[in-house]
Design a protein around this motif. Sequence first.
Motif, PDB file in Angstrom:
ATOM      1  N   TYR A   1     -22.250  19.394  49.109  1.00  0.00           N
ATOM      2  CA  TYR A   1     -22.602  20.822  49.112  1.00  0.00           C
ATOM      3  C   TYR A   1     -23.571  21.171  50.234  1.00  0.00           C
ATOM      4  O   TYR A   1     -23.800  22.355  50.504  1.00  0.00           O
ATOM      5  CB  TYR A   1     -23.146  21.269  47.749  1.00  0.00           C
TER       6      TYR A   1
ATOM      7  N   TYR B   1     -31.039  32.252  41.440  1.00  0.00           N
ATOM      8  CA  TYR B   1     -29.853  32.677  42.190  1.00  0.00           C
ATOM      9  C   TYR B   1     -29.114  33.738  41.386  1.00  0.00           C
ATOM     10  O   TYR B   1     -28.833  33.551  40.201  1.00  0.00           O
ATOM     11  CB  TYR B   1     -28.929  31.482  42.436  1.00  0.00           C
TER      12      TYR B   1
ATOM     13  N   SER C   1     -30.459  23.404  40.137  1.00  0.00           N
ATOM     14  CA  SER C   1     -30.804  24.210  41.318  1.00  0.00           C
ATOM     15  C   SER C   1     -31.752  25.339  40.955  1.00  0.00           C
ATOM     16  O   SER C   1     -32.395  25.915  41.828  1.00  0.00           O
ATOM     17  CB  SER C   1     -29.540  24.790  41.958  1.00  0.00           C
TER      18      SER C   1
ATOM     19  N   GLY D   1     -26.526  28.246  39.635  1.00  0.00           N
ATOM     20  CA  GLY D   1     -26.723  28.907  40.919  1.00  0.00           C
ATOM     21  C   GLY D   1     -25.454  29.174  41.703  1.00  0.00           C
ATOM     22  O   GLY D   1     -24.420  29.562  41.152  1.00  0.00           O
ATOM     23  N   GLU D   2     -25.547  28.950  43.001  1.00  0.00           N
ATOM     24  CA  GLU D   2     -24.499  29.348  43.937  1.00  0.00           C
ATOM     25  C   GLU D   2     -23.151  28.677  43.654  1.00  0.00           C
ATOM     26  O   GLU D   2     -22.105  29.322  43.711  1.00  0.00           O
ATOM     27  CB  GLU D   2     -24.966  29.016  45.362  1.00  0.00           C
TER      28      GLU D   2
ATOM     29  N   ASP E   1     -21.426  30.262  40.830  1.00  0.00           N
ATOM     30  CA  ASP E   1     -20.829  31.556  41.194  1.00  0.00           C
ATOM     31  C   ASP E   1     -19.521  31.360  41.981  1.00  0.00           C
ATOM     32  O   ASP E   1     -18.575  32.131  41.830  1.00  0.00           O
ATOM     33  CB  ASP E   1     -21.819  32.384  42.016  1.00  0.00           C
ATOM     34  N   MET E   2     -19.473  30.339  42.800  1.00  0.00           N
ATOM     35  CA  MET E   2     -18.241  30.045  43.541  1.00  0.00           C
ATOM     36  C   MET E   2     -17.128  29.625  42.574  1.00  0.00           C
ATOM     37  O   MET E   2     -15.969  30.026  42.725  1.00  0.00           O
ATOM     38  CB  MET E   2     -18.503  28.930  44.559  1.00  0.00           C
TER      39      MET E   2
ATOM     40  N   ARG F   1     -18.389  25.776  51.696  1.00  0.00           N
ATOM     41  CA  ARG F   1     -17.747  26.948  51.080  1.00  0.00           C
ATOM     42  C   ARG F   1     -16.246  26.975  51.381  1.00  0.00           C
ATOM     43  O   ARG F   1     -15.425  27.232  50.498  1.00  0.00           O
ATOM     44  CB  ARG F   1     -18.367  28.247  51.599  1.00  0.00           C
TER      45      ARG F   1
END
Lengths: 351, 351
Positions: free
Chosen positions: B204, B259, B251, B228-229, B232-233, B210
Motif C-alpha cells: 500500500y 480518515y 491506520s 481508513g483509505e 474506502d477503496m 491505487r
Amino acid sequence: MSLIPTDSQRLVLHKRPERGPVTDETFSLESISIPDLKDGEVLVRVEYVSIDATMRNWLNPTRSYMRPVEIGEVMRAGGIGRVVASRAKGFVENDLVFGTLGWQEYWLGPAKHLEHRQTPRGGKDIDHLGLFGISGMTAYFGIFDIGRLKDGEKVVISGAAGSVGLIVTQIAIAHPKCTVIAIAGTPDKCAELEKLGCHTVLNYRDPNFRKAFKKVGLIDVYFDNVGGEILDMVLAQLNPHARIVCCGAISQYNAKTPYPLTNTPSLIAMKASMTGFIAFEYAARYSEATTYLAELQSKGSIKYEYHLLEPRQGERNGLGRCTEGMEVVYQGKNYGKTLVKISGNQQSSKL
Amino acid sequence: MSLIPTDSQRLVLHKRPERGPVTDETFSLESISIPDLKDGEVLVRVEYVSIDATMRNWLNPTRSYMRPVEIGEVMRAGGIGRVVASRAKGFVENDLVFGTLGWQEYWLGPAKHLEHRQTPRGGKDIDHLGLFGISGMTAYFGIFDIGRLKDGEKVVISGAAGSVGLIVTQIAIAHPKCTVIAIAGTPDKCAELEKLGCHTVLNYRDPNFRKAFKKVGLIDVYFDNVGGEILDMVLAQLNPHARIVCCGAISQYNAKTPYPLTNTPSLIAMKASMTGFIAFEYAARYSEATTYLAELQSKGSIKYEYHLLEPRQGERNGLGRCTEGMEVVYQGKNYGKTLVKISGNQQSSKL
C-alpha cells in the motif's frame, strides 16, 4: 369494451444530471404510436407511479443493484395500472396490475413482467405501491431480517415520515417494549410522528438537534434512510451488538460532495454491523410481510399516508409532475409515500 | 523448589496519550513488594506478553468493548507465564498459564483469572499467544463467522503480514478455489506473502497502489485490519452481498484526524455488510478454532512467525521493550505476531 388508445406520452432520460438534483434537461417528453400487441403481450394504462429516493441513483451511469436507466429510455418507476388490451393468458381488460410501468401513459410488454393485484374490500389500490408495495416490504424485511429487532430495544429511525420510515416507525412502536426515536425534518412531520406514539421525535433541522440527539443515549437498532451526518452521529452512540440497517442515504444522493464518515471504527469496539439490503431479494416472502402489515393496519397500529401529485388542470396526464415528485422527496416535503397519478381523471379507478 | 520472589517491576499508565502515538510519558516503571498469597491466589512469573494494535484503544478514556486502563493501573496485556507459587487448587509450580497478565514481572491474583495451557510435543509455548491465542481466534471467527467465506470467493486482507492477517491470509489460501489478495506495507513482507501462495500481493506504500488495487476488481470478502483509505477503496469495489469483516483500524488508532469515508452508501446498492466483532465473544468455541488451525498447521498450510522483542542486555526483564513493541506494530515493522519476552533469560522456559 373500451377503445384501444393509439398513442402514448412518456418521459425518457434525455441527459444525465451531474452530481446534484435533476434539472429541466434531465427528461424529455415524447409521444409514440402504440404498436399492435403481439402474442403474450399486455397493454396497461398506467394509473399511479411510485416516487422513490433511490430513483436518483438509477440516473447515474455507475454500477448499482440495477443497471442505470439509459439515455432515450423511459424513466423507470414502479406503478399500478389497468389492463386495456391483452393477448396474454390470464390477463383481461380492467385487471389491476403492478409492475415497473415507468413514466408513461401506457405500458406495453410481455405479461411475465406484470403481477396481478387485488385490493381488499375497504382497501385502496394505491396501497399496492405503498404499505403493501416496495415501501412496506423494505420496512418489514429491513427492520426484522436486517435489524433483527428484539423486544425492549432502542430504535432510531431517520426519514421517519418518509415512505419507508413511516412504516418502520409504526412497526417499532407496535413492537413489545421498544423505545422509538423518530427523526424528521419539519415541525409538521414531527407533530404527526408524536401523535403516532414515538417516545422521542427530533427535527434534524433544529439548531439543538446534535445536543438533543446525544440525550437519546445508546442505540440498538438504527434504520437509516438518510446516511451522512446523522449516520455518523449514530455510530458514536451504538450499544454493543447494535445493527444499522442501511436502507437509504437520501442526504447523499444529490450531494455535491459526500459527507465524510469518521466513526465507523466504533463498529469494531461495539461488535456492531452496518448492512445494506434491497427488498426485491425477499420477493419469495412478500406475503409474510403483507400479512403482518395488514394485521397491524387492521388493529389500527399502522396509519399510512400518501403525498399524491395529480395531473395539473388542463393537462392530459400527470407526467408533468414526475420530476416535481422527485423534488418533493429530496426536499422532504412528503409525509408518507409520494405518488404521481399519471392517468387523467376520466380514466382513473377508485383511489 | 524455586524461591518466591519478593519484589516485582511493572509498567503502569502514567499519562494518557493525546491523539497520536504513545510517548515516553505514557507509562512509568514501578517496583512493588509482592504481598503474601491469600487463599485461592496464584503467583505467576510473566514470560511473554502479546502486543496488539488494539492496545492503543485501551489508553483512551472512551467507551469501548473493554473499560480503559486507568491511570496508575498496570498496562493490560495478554500473556503466558509459569506458576511460581500457588494457594489455589489445581495450580502447582511450573504450570504454564495464560491470562491478562499485564506488563509486569509477576502477576498475582485469583486462580479464576488464569487458564492452563499445554504445549503439544514439537509445539511452542508462544503459540498460545499467537496461532492458538487471540490472534488465531480472531482470524478464524472473523473469516468464517463474520466473513462467511465461501468456496471460490475473492478475498482481500489488509494488514496481511500482521498477527491476525497472516493467519487469515493462509486460511483463505487453503480454502477451496478462493482468490486471495494480500495487502502489506513493505517489500519484504510482500515477498513473504507471495511465497505463501497469495494470488496478488500489493504494497500500500507503492505509488501505484491505487491503480493496482482497481485491477483487483470486485471483492466478496474484505478482512479489514486497517480501516481508513483502503476501507474506502474496498467499498467502491464490492460484489453484491460482499462482507466486510471489521477486525481492526490500525491506520486510525494513532491518527491525528480520522480518515473520512465516503463510499459507505455502496453497502446499500451492493446489499453488503460491515460487521465488527471481538473474538472474546467466541470463547465457548475456541477449541473448534484451535482444532482447525492445528490441522492446517500440521498439513503445512499455515506457517506462523513471531516478531520477538527480548530483554536488552544488562536489563533484568523485557519491560523496557514494551512501548517499543507498540511502535513496531503501529509502524508495521512486524511480520506475524509481536511479543515481548518479559522474564529474564535465566528464568525463561523453552520457546
